[in-house]
Design a protein around this motif. Structure first.
Motif, PDB file in Angstrom:
ATOM      1  N   ASP A 185       0.807  -1.220   0.000  1.00  0.00           N
ATOM      2  CA  ASP A 185       0.000   0.000   0.000  1.00  0.00           C
ATOM      3  C   ASP A 185       0.843   1.275   0.000  1.00  0.00           C
ATOM      4  N   ASP A 186       2.141   1.161   0.337  1.00  0.00           N
ATOM      5  CA  ASP A 186       3.007   2.339   0.401  1.00  0.00           C
ATOM      6  C   ASP A 186       4.010   2.406  -0.749  1.00  0.00           C
ATOM      7  N   LEU A 187       4.078   1.346  -1.549  1.00  0.00           N
ATOM      8  CA  LEU A 187       5.141   1.254  -2.553  1.00  0.00           C
ATOM      9  C   LEU A 187       5.010   2.301  -3.649  1.00  0.00           C
ATOM     10  N   GLN A 188       3.791   2.530  -4.150  1.00  0.00           N
ATOM     11  CA  GLN A 188       3.621   3.450  -5.270  1.00  0.00           C
ATOM     12  C   GLN A 188       4.052   4.866  -4.910  1.00  0.00           C
ATOM     13  N   ARG A 189       3.689   5.326  -3.705  1.00  0.00           N
ATOM     14  CA  ARG A 189       4.102   6.675  -3.286  1.00  0.00           C
ATOM     15  C   ARG A 189       5.624   6.790  -3.235  1.00  0.00           C
ATOM     16  N   ASP A 190       6.254   5.747  -2.728  1.00  0.00           N
ATOM     17  CA  ASP A 190       7.714   5.753  -2.624  1.00  0.00           C
ATOM     18  C   ASP A 190       8.344   5.795  -4.014  1.00  0.00           C
ATOM     19  N   LEU A 191       7.866   4.977  -4.931  1.00  0.00           N
ATOM     20  CA  LEU A 191       8.428   4.940  -6.284  1.00  0.00           C
ATOM     21  C   LEU A 191       8.225   6.265  -7.014  1.00  0.00           C
ATOM     22  N   GLU A 192       7.088   6.904  -6.798  1.00  0.00           N
ATOM     23  CA  GLU A 192       6.842   8.206  -7.433  1.00  0.00           C
ATOM     24  C   GLU A 192       7.827   9.252  -6.917  1.00  0.00           C
ATOM     25  N   ALA A 193       8.100   9.223  -5.623  1.00  0.00           N
ATOM     26  CA  ALA A 193       9.062  10.169  -5.046  1.00  0.00           C
ATOM     27  C   ALA A 193      10.463   9.907  -5.582  1.00  0.00           C
ATOM     28  N   VAL A 194      10.824   8.640  -5.727  1.00  0.00           N
ATOM     29  CA  VAL A 194      12.137   8.290  -6.304  1.00  0.00           C
ATOM     30  C   VAL A 194      12.256   8.835  -7.720  1.00  0.00           C
ATOM     31  N   ARG A 195      11.219   8.664  -8.510  1.00  0.00           N
ATOM     32  CA  ARG A 195      11.247   9.178  -9.888  1.00  0.00           C
ATOM     33  C   ARG A 195      11.377  10.696  -9.917  1.00  0.00           C
ATOM     34  N   ASP A 196      10.723  11.380  -8.979  1.00  0.00           N
ATOM     35  CA  ASP A 196      10.812  12.846  -8.929  1.00  0.00           C
ATOM     36  C   ASP A 196      12.232  13.298  -8.586  1.00  0.00           C
ATOM     37  N   VAL A 197      12.900  12.578  -7.688  1.00  0.00           N
ATOM     38  CA  VAL A 197      14.277  12.939  -7.329  1.00  0.00           C
ATOM     39  C   VAL A 197      15.216  12.654  -8.500  1.00  0.00           C
ATOM     40  N   LEU A 198      15.077  11.491  -9.116  1.00  0.00           N
ATOM     41  CA  LEU A 198      15.937  11.150 -10.254  1.00  0.00           C
ATOM     42  C   LEU A 198      15.722  12.116 -11.417  1.00  0.00           C
ATOM     43  N   GLY A 199      14.484  12.601 -11.563  1.00  0.00           N
ATOM     44  CA  GLY A 199      14.167  13.523 -12.641  1.00  0.00           C
ATOM     45  C   GLY A 199      14.498  14.970 -12.331  1.00  0.00           C
ATOM     46  N   GLY A 200      14.991  15.242 -11.117  1.00  0.00           N
ATOM     47  CA  GLY A 200      15.371  16.602 -10.754  1.00  0.00           C
ATOM     48  C   GLY A 200      14.236  17.465 -10.274  1.00  0.00           C
ATOM     49  N   ARG A 201      13.042  16.890 -10.130  1.00  0.00           N
ATOM     50  CA  ARG A 201      11.897  17.687  -9.672  1.00  0.00           C
ATOM     51  C   ARG A 201      11.917  17.871  -8.155  1.00  0.00           C
ATOM     52  N   LEU A 202      12.602  16.985  -7.452  1.00  0.00           N
ATOM     53  CA  LEU A 202      12.793  17.092  -6.007  1.00  0.00           C
ATOM     54  C   LEU A 202      14.275  16.906  -5.714  1.00  0.00           C
ATOM     55  N   SER A 203      14.775  17.573  -4.689  1.00  0.00           N
ATOM     56  CA  SER A 203      16.163  17.347  -4.284  1.00  0.00           C
ATOM     57  C   SER A 203      16.242  16.269  -3.218  1.00  0.00           C
ATOM     58  N   TRP A 204      15.138  16.071  -2.480  1.00  0.00           N
ATOM     59  CA  TRP A 204      15.055  15.022  -1.475  1.00  0.00           C
ATOM     60  C   TRP A 204      13.588  14.826  -1.121  1.00  0.00           C
ATOM     61  N   TYR A 205      13.291  13.789  -0.358  1.00  0.00           N
ATOM     62  CA  TYR A 205      11.911  13.601   0.090  1.00  0.00           C
ATOM     63  C   TYR A 205      11.906  12.819   1.409  1.00  0.00           C
ATOM     64  N   HIS A 206      10.800  12.933   2.123  1.00  0.00           N
ATOM     65  CA  HIS A 206      10.606  12.106   3.312  1.00  0.00           C
ATOM     66  C   HIS A 206       9.153  11.669   3.355  1.00  0.00           C
ATOM     67  N   MET A 207       8.932  10.542   3.986  1.00  0.00           N
ATOM     68  CA  MET A 207       7.583   9.992   4.054  1.00  0.00           C
ATOM     69  C   MET A 207       7.520   8.955   5.168  1.00  0.00           C
ATOM     70  N   GLU A 208       6.284   8.720   5.658  1.00  0.00           N
ATOM     71  CA  GLU A 208       6.040   7.621   6.569  1.00  0.00           C
ATOM     72  C   GLU A 208       5.626   6.420   5.729  1.00  0.00           C
ATOM     73  N   LYS A 209       6.237   5.277   5.998  1.00  0.00           N
ATOM     74  CA  LYS A 209       5.895   4.091   5.221  1.00  0.00           C
ATOM     75  C   LYS A 209       6.078   2.842   6.079  1.00  0.00           C
ATOM     76  N   ARG A 210       5.468   1.776   5.618  1.00  0.00           N
ATOM     77  CA  ARG A 210       5.551   0.512   6.338  1.00  0.00           C
ATOM     78  C   ARG A 210       6.529  -0.431   5.638  1.00  0.00           C
ATOM     79  N   TYR A 211       7.311  -1.112   6.455  1.00  0.00           N
ATOM     80  CA  TYR A 211       8.217  -2.151   5.964  1.00  0.00           C
ATOM     81  C   TYR A 211       7.749  -3.503   6.486  1.00  0.00           C
ATOM     82  N   ILE A 212       7.974  -4.534   5.685  1.00  0.00           N
ATOM     83  CA  ILE A 212       7.645  -5.906   6.090  1.00  0.00           C
ATOM     84  C   ILE A 212       8.927  -6.560   6.576  1.00  0.00           C
ATOM     85  N   ARG A 213       8.980  -6.845   7.868  1.00  0.00           N
ATOM     86  CA  ARG A 213      10.162  -7.479   8.445  1.00  0.00           C
ATOM     87  C   ARG A 213      10.296  -8.920   7.952  1.00  0.00           C
TER      88      ARG A 213
END
Length: 331
Positions: A185-213
């Motif tokens: 449920d959190d993966l798409q938001r994370d991938l979109e932020a990664v694309r924005d940083v790689l594309g130069g639209r963001l210099s960094w980002y932060h978010m709350e997300k869940r990890y599966i241990r």
């Protein structure tokens, strides 16, 4: 108008920024440029009474002599090496020596050594090493999870805090990507932020997300990500910092449950409660369920009420649907 004679190549070489020492095959100096005086601290008249080897640090002397002998005897036109000079005041100067033979009719007439001062370069390398050492210490000793992540999501380096947080060893994590252990449920938001940083639209980002241990449980992390680029400006790797916010998330959920803003969290059903829910899902009545399980009808009704309460369901039909959604039953 009187034309000025053009400077000879020898005269031009004496004007270069690097120190220039010109001597014979035996190493005796007979010409130097101003940069040579600035490098060594000797006056020109002093240098011309010296041999080149007198400028070399004692521990480098044998090496320098072998270099000159090898050049002259093998008639190698150009050699380059690094060593240390000792200035007039005792200052040690790391240098790069590029030595060239000058020949006439096959005989060596002189040796020209262009000597570059490496102090700035060495100092820069030392600062870089110290900076890398400080980063390494901060990375490994951080109380929060830290990682270097490739642009495609592969873990490149992780610290101990992250392995404890996620329940994997470092070797296990390095065989995975962050996508592998991110809650769907959190993966798409994370991938979109990664694309924005790689594309130069963001210099960094932060978010709350869940990890599966590794054990399948969920941990909440506050993720901060910045991109490091290489000398050419291409993406090299991400620096990810992950703080465990699971306790805060649970406290917030408990508060909202208490205020009625969220339904009660589903609790695990007992095996007998699951048997009753399976029977209800199969379309059996209370009486049929009681007969099938060998219990009283009142007990069936009590077990259904418990299951409804535990799963936060509204009625029997919603109970079955909720049990299927939670994976307690197959559809």
């Amino acid at each position: 108008m009187i034309e000025q004679p053009l400077p000879t190549p020898r005269a031009l070489s004496l004007l270069q920024e690097d120190a220039l020492f010109i001597g014979d095959a035996a190493g005796r100096l007979h010409e130097v440029n101003p940069a040579a005086c600035a490098l060594t601290g000797y006056r020109k008249s002093e240098l011309l009474r010296m041999s080149a080897t007198e400028l070399v640090a004692p521990e480098w002397l044998d090496f320098a002599v072998r270099q000159r002998r090898r050049k002259v005897e093998a008639l190698e036109d150009v050699t380059s090496y690094e060593c240390v000079f000792i200035g007039k005041d005792g200052t040690r100067v790391p240098v790069q020596v590029t030595s060239t033979l000058v020949k006439e009719n096959g005989a060596v007439t002189e040796v020209r050594a262009s000597v570059r001062d490496l102090r700035k370069q060495v100092a820069a390398e030392r600062r870089l090493e110290e900076s890398e050492e400080r980063f390494r210490g901060a990375f490994e000793g951080a109380a929060i999870g830290m990682a270097m992540v490739a642009p495609d999501g592969r873990w490149l380096r992780v610290n101990d805090s992250l392995t404890r947080l996620l329940g994997y060893t470092s070797d296990e994590l390095l065989d995975l990507t962050f996508q592998d252990i991110t809650h769907p449920d959190d993966l798409q938001r994370d991938l979109e932020a990664v694309r924005d940083v790689l594309g130069g639209r963001l210099s960094w980002y932060h978010m709350e997300k869940r990890y599966i241990r590794k054990d399948g449980t969920i941990v909440w992390g506050l993720l901060a990500v910045s991109l490091v680029r290489d000398a050419a400006g291409a993406p090299a790797y991400f620096i990810s910092q992950i703080s465990d916010i699971t306790p805060a998330k649970k406290a917030e959920q408990a508060r909202r449950h208490a205020l009625g803003e969220l339904p009660a969290e589903p609790r695990a059903l007992s095996e007998r409660e699951l048997d009753v829910v399976r029977s209800v899902a199969g379309g059996k009545t209370t009486a049929e369920t009681a007969v099938a399980l060998g219990i009283a009808e009142e007990t069936v009704q009590t077990l259904v009420k418990r299951a409804v309460r535990k799963l936060g369901a509204r009625n029997r039909t919603h109970l079955v649907a909720t049990a299927i959604r939670l994976g307690l039953l197959t559809s």
